[in-house]
Enzyme design. Sequence first.
Site, short mmCIF file in Angstrom:
data_model
loop_
_atom_site.label_atom_id
_atom_site.label_comp_id
_atom_site.label_asym_id
_atom_site.label_seq_id
_atom_site.Cartn_x
_atom_site.Cartn_y
_atom_site.Cartn_z
CB CYS A 200 -10.07 40.95 -84.51
SG CYS A 200 -9.66 39.30 -84.36
CB CYS B 208 -4.83 38.70 -78.81
SG CYS B 208 -6.40 38.09 -78.61
N1 DGL Z 1 -6.82 37.54 -82.61
C1 DGL Z 1 -7.76 37.90 -81.44
C2 DGL Z 1 -8.01 39.32 -81.62
O1 DGL Z 1 -7.14 40.20 -81.89
C3 DGL Z 1 -8.86 37.08 -81.28
C4 DGL Z 1 -9.83 36.39 -81.84
C5 DGL Z 1 -10.53 35.18 -80.94
O2 DGL Z 1 -9.93 34.33 -80.32
O3 DGL Z 1 -11.82 35.30 -80.77
O4 DGL Z 1 -9.12 39.90 -80.92
#
Ligand code: DGL
Length: 275
Positions: free
Chosen positions: A185, A74
């Site tokens: 993301c 993440c």
């Molecule tokens: N998948 C996440 C990232 O890489 C976060 C998405 C979220 O929860 O806002 O930033």
Amino acid sequence: MQPKRPIGIFDSGVGGLSVAMEIARLLPAEDLLYIGDQANVPYGSKPLERIQQLSDSITRFLLEKKAKCVVVACNTASAASLHTLRQSYPTIPFIGMEPAIKPASQATQTGAIGVLATPATFKGQLYNQTLQRYANGKQVYQSTCDGLVEQIEAGELNSPRTLQILQKALQPMLAAGVDSVVLGCTHYPFVLEQIANIAGPAVQIINPAPAVARQVRAVLQERSALEQGDTLGNFTLITTGDVDHTAAFLQAAGIRIPITFQPGTWIGEDITSHS
Ligand code: DGL
């Protein structure tokens, strides 16, 4: 023989599965233990301190399950917590996401690159340090793609609303001559094709997930902790949200590998799970 220890992986939701799938492909003998914190998704609009708390609790849970390393799959949690996690658990290898500004800067011909990421990622020190280090002399265009994480969580990968969010994010950067777009993301690789369709063939889309999987392999190799043998590893997915909903997402995203689902529950600042 030592009991098998899983690779721990976490994200706010299904996004980190874009990384987990690459790890499963590269290291098929490894057991993977994935936590999607769908009770708290999205992380991107939360204060950094809250994301740090959640990341710390999830890490504690993964370590109780004997994870041999933790992949912070993440960008938002990496931006907010990677540094503090490494301080809090100095003996555990952490592999995090860093916005792929370096390959984008190397690839661009126009000198203009685009970055798609959450507000918390853009606010974090990690992103700004990466920009300073690698984006020298380049024009960087950013977009937070508001609402896109929620659309992906809902399995709406091709809906008019999703395409509209992508158009809105990409049009201004394309008009400015961006020829290299960073997926900052881990949810966004699930709409990579849709992004590529809007951006056209002259634009390179950079998905860091395969490089992160290679980094996991390098880190484990260095510690002689790679799983030997050809027995296929188990992939366990714990969600703090709704198991059926997560299973439906996997269907929508075309993920077909065998996965064991388990519900996880937040009790105060701790996660518990029941198999
Ligand atoms: N998948 C996440 C990232 O890489 C976060 C998405 C979220 O929860 O806002 O930033």
